[in-house]
Design an enzyme around this catalytic site. Structure first.
Site, PDB file in Angstrom:
ATOM      1  N   ASN A   9       0.878  -1.181   0.000  1.00 33.39           N
ATOM      2  CA  ASN A   9       0.000   0.000   0.000  1.00 33.39           C
ATOM      3  C   ASN A   9       0.912   1.226   0.000  1.00 33.39           C
ATOM      4  O   ASN A   9       1.450   1.596   1.035  1.00 33.39           O
ATOM      5  CB  ASN A   9      -0.888  -0.027   1.252  1.00 33.39           C
ATOM      6  CG  ASN A   9      -1.701   1.242   1.416  1.00 33.39           C
ATOM      7  OD1 ASN A   9      -1.848   2.020   0.463  1.00 33.39           O
ATOM      8  ND2 ASN A   9      -2.233   1.461   2.609  1.00 33.39           N
ATOM      9  N   LYS A  11       0.177   4.279  -0.421  1.00 40.24           N
ATOM     10  CA  LYS A  11      -0.462   5.503   0.088  1.00 40.24           C
ATOM     11  C   LYS A  11      -0.156   6.663  -0.875  1.00 40.24           C
ATOM     12  O   LYS A  11      -0.119   6.447  -2.081  1.00 40.24           O
ATOM     13  CB  LYS A  11      -0.004   5.794   1.518  1.00 40.24           C
ATOM     14  CG  LYS A  11      -0.131   4.557   2.410  1.00 40.24           C
ATOM     15  CD  LYS A  11       0.041   4.839   3.861  1.00 40.24           C
ATOM     16  CE  LYS A  11       0.048   3.530   4.628  1.00 40.24           C
ATOM     17  NZ  LYS A  11       0.061   3.694   6.062  1.00 40.24           N
ATOM     18  N   HIS A  99      -9.410   0.871   5.118  1.00 38.56           N
ATOM     19  CA  HIS A  99      -8.127   1.169   5.779  1.00 38.56           C
ATOM     20  C   HIS A  99      -8.385   2.150   6.927  1.00 38.56           C
ATOM     21  O   HIS A  99      -9.217   3.050   6.809  1.00 38.56           O
ATOM     22  CB  HIS A  99      -7.143   1.770   4.770  1.00 38.56           C
ATOM     23  CG  HIS A  99      -5.744   1.822   5.290  1.00 38.56           C
ATOM     24  ND1 HIS A  99      -5.331   2.792   6.161  1.00 38.56           N
ATOM     25  CD2 HIS A  99      -4.686   1.009   5.102  1.00 38.56           C
ATOM     26  CE1 HIS A  99      -4.055   2.568   6.482  1.00 38.56           C
ATOM     27  NE2 HIS A  99      -3.643   1.489   5.850  1.00 38.56           N
ATOM     28  N   GLU A 101      -6.829   4.636   7.907  1.00 34.85           N
ATOM     29  CA  GLU A 101      -6.664   6.063   7.545  1.00 34.85           C
ATOM     30  C   GLU A 101      -7.929   6.595   6.880  1.00 34.85           C
ATOM     31  O   GLU A 101      -8.303   7.753   7.088  1.00 34.85           O
ATOM     32  CB  GLU A 101      -5.420   6.227   6.644  1.00 34.85           C
ATOM     33  CG  GLU A 101      -4.142   6.083   7.449  1.00 34.85           C
ATOM     34  CD  GLU A 101      -2.928   5.610   6.665  1.00 34.85           C
ATOM     35  OE1 GLU A 101      -2.937   5.669   5.427  1.00 34.85           O
ATOM     36  OE2 GLU A 101      -1.953   5.171   7.323  1.00 34.85           O
ATOM     37  N   GLU A 172      -5.118  -5.078  10.728  1.00 41.04           N
ATOM     38  CA  GLU A 172      -4.111  -4.037  10.905  1.00 41.04           C
ATOM     39  C   GLU A 172      -4.377  -3.278  12.202  1.00 41.04           C
ATOM     40  O   GLU A 172      -5.165  -2.306  12.208  1.00 41.04           O
ATOM     41  CB  GLU A 172      -4.173  -3.049   9.741  1.00 41.04           C
ATOM     42  CG  GLU A 172      -3.934  -3.666   8.388  1.00 41.04           C
ATOM     43  CD  GLU A 172      -3.395  -2.635   7.407  1.00 41.04           C
ATOM     44  OE1 GLU A 172      -2.286  -2.831   6.913  1.00 41.04           O
ATOM     45  OE2 GLU A 172      -4.067  -1.618   7.180  1.00 41.04           O
ATOM     46  N   GLY A 178       2.508   2.256  10.745  1.00 36.33           N
ATOM     47  CA  GLY A 178       3.443   3.370  10.570  1.00 36.33           C
ATOM     48  C   GLY A 178       4.154   3.789  11.841  1.00 36.33           C
ATOM     49  O   GLY A 178       4.804   4.839  11.879  1.00 36.33           O
TER      50      GLY A 178
HETATM   51  C1  PEP Z   1      -0.720   0.187   6.186  1.00 37.05           C
HETATM   52  O1  PEP Z   1      -0.902   1.381   6.227  1.00 37.05           O
HETATM   53  O2  PEP Z   1      -1.543  -0.557   5.636  1.00 37.05           O
HETATM   54  C2  PEP Z   1       0.496  -0.334   6.818  1.00 37.05           C
HETATM   55  C3  PEP Z   1       0.508  -1.597   7.139  1.00 37.05           C
HETATM   56  O3  PEP Z   1       1.503   0.562   7.030  1.00 37.05           O
HETATM   57  P1  PEP Z   1       2.961   0.245   7.658  1.00 37.05           P
HETATM   58  O4  PEP Z   1       3.432  -1.052   7.070  1.00 37.05           O
HETATM   59  O5  PEP Z   1       3.806   1.400   7.241  1.00 37.05           O
HETATM   60  O6  PEP Z   1       2.775   0.155   9.137  1.00 37.05           O
END
Ligand code: PEP
Length: 256
Positions: A9, A11, A99, A101, A172, A178
């Protein structure tokens, strides 16, 4: 046999030139993938056409194009949005829905996500459906109920065939996204086993065994192998570590 999937991903990162270089390098250097392995590049909308051409030119059917969002409506006065048919025209087969976000920063409700799921299934698309709890819920020990509600609110109206043919779940935990803080292998396995149990109770054990459940949240080249070694972890949804071939390739290699 259920699929093992590693999805990047990106982003709102990478120029088209950087992204093209990244995908070329990854596909050329990737290890031999097993029949049930899939690697997905979830790019910004503006990059889809270019990345689709690169994937096509390499001729490896196990690399797929993904988008990071989609509107629930087919067409109309929705400024700034993108429709499923527009994504399909670009060669997209996977779409990330739910997601954290999108839920937190853009206020997407479970009901809105449910409508997106229905629209994508009607268009025969694959859905990477994200779920996961914030830190305060984890600290209160209420993560299982929280994630179960996210799934039941947006997915469990689907029939078994729709679930099996279109849904991949990505667990997640928000506190791991992040942040550099990864769920322990035990925390990941426990939640994935819980999700599979819920799928089994809601549908049946065969469906629960067939659905891929990915882990996401600071998964990287160092911890991917341990995370993916868990019985119920079928790959990962990867943010930061998907932006460089040096960090993404070892994650692809960690698929079992
Ligand atoms: C995500 O945003 O789906 C994610 C898993 O980010 P990161 O791997 O940077 O934690």
């Amino acid at each position: 046999m259920r699929k093992n999937i590693v999805a990047g991903n990106w982003k709102m990162n990478l120029s088209i030139a950087e992204a093209s270089n990244l995908v070329e390098t990854i596909i050329d250097a990737a290890p031999a993938l097993r029949e049930n392995h899939v690697v997905v590049f979830c790019t910004p909308f503006t990059h889809l056409q270019t990345i689709a051409k690169i994937i096509d030119s390499k001729g490896h059917s196990q690399f797929a194009l993904g988008a990071q969002n989609c509107n629930d409506q087919i067409a109309g006065a929705f400024t700034g949005e993108i429709s499923v048919n527009m994504l399909k025209e670009m060669g997209v087969t996977y779409v990330i829905i739910g997601h954290s976000e999108r839920r937190q920063l853009f206020g997407e409700s479970s009901d809105f996500l449910k409508k997106k799921v229905d629209t994508l299934i009607a268009a025969n698309m694959q859905i990477l459906f994200c779920c996961g709890e914030p830190l305060e819920i984890r600290n209160a020990g209420e993560q299982n109920q929280y994630v179960q509600k996210q799934l039941s609110d947006s997915l469990f109206h689907l029939d078994a065939a729709q679930m099996k043919n279109h849904i991949t779940i990505a667990y997640e935990p928000i506190w791991a996204i992040g942040t550099g803080v990864t769920a322990s292998t035990q925390q990941a396995q426990d939640m994935h086993a819980h999700i599979r149990h819920v799928l089994s109770e809601t549908y049946d054990s065969q469906l629960a065994a067939d659905i891929s459940i990915l882990y996401g949240g600071s998964c990287n080249a160092q911890n991917a192998e341990d995370l993916f070694a868990n019985e119920d972890v079928d790959g990962g949804l990867i943010g930061g570590a998907a932006l460089k071939s040096e960090t993404f390739l070892p994650i692809i290699s960690a698929m079992h």
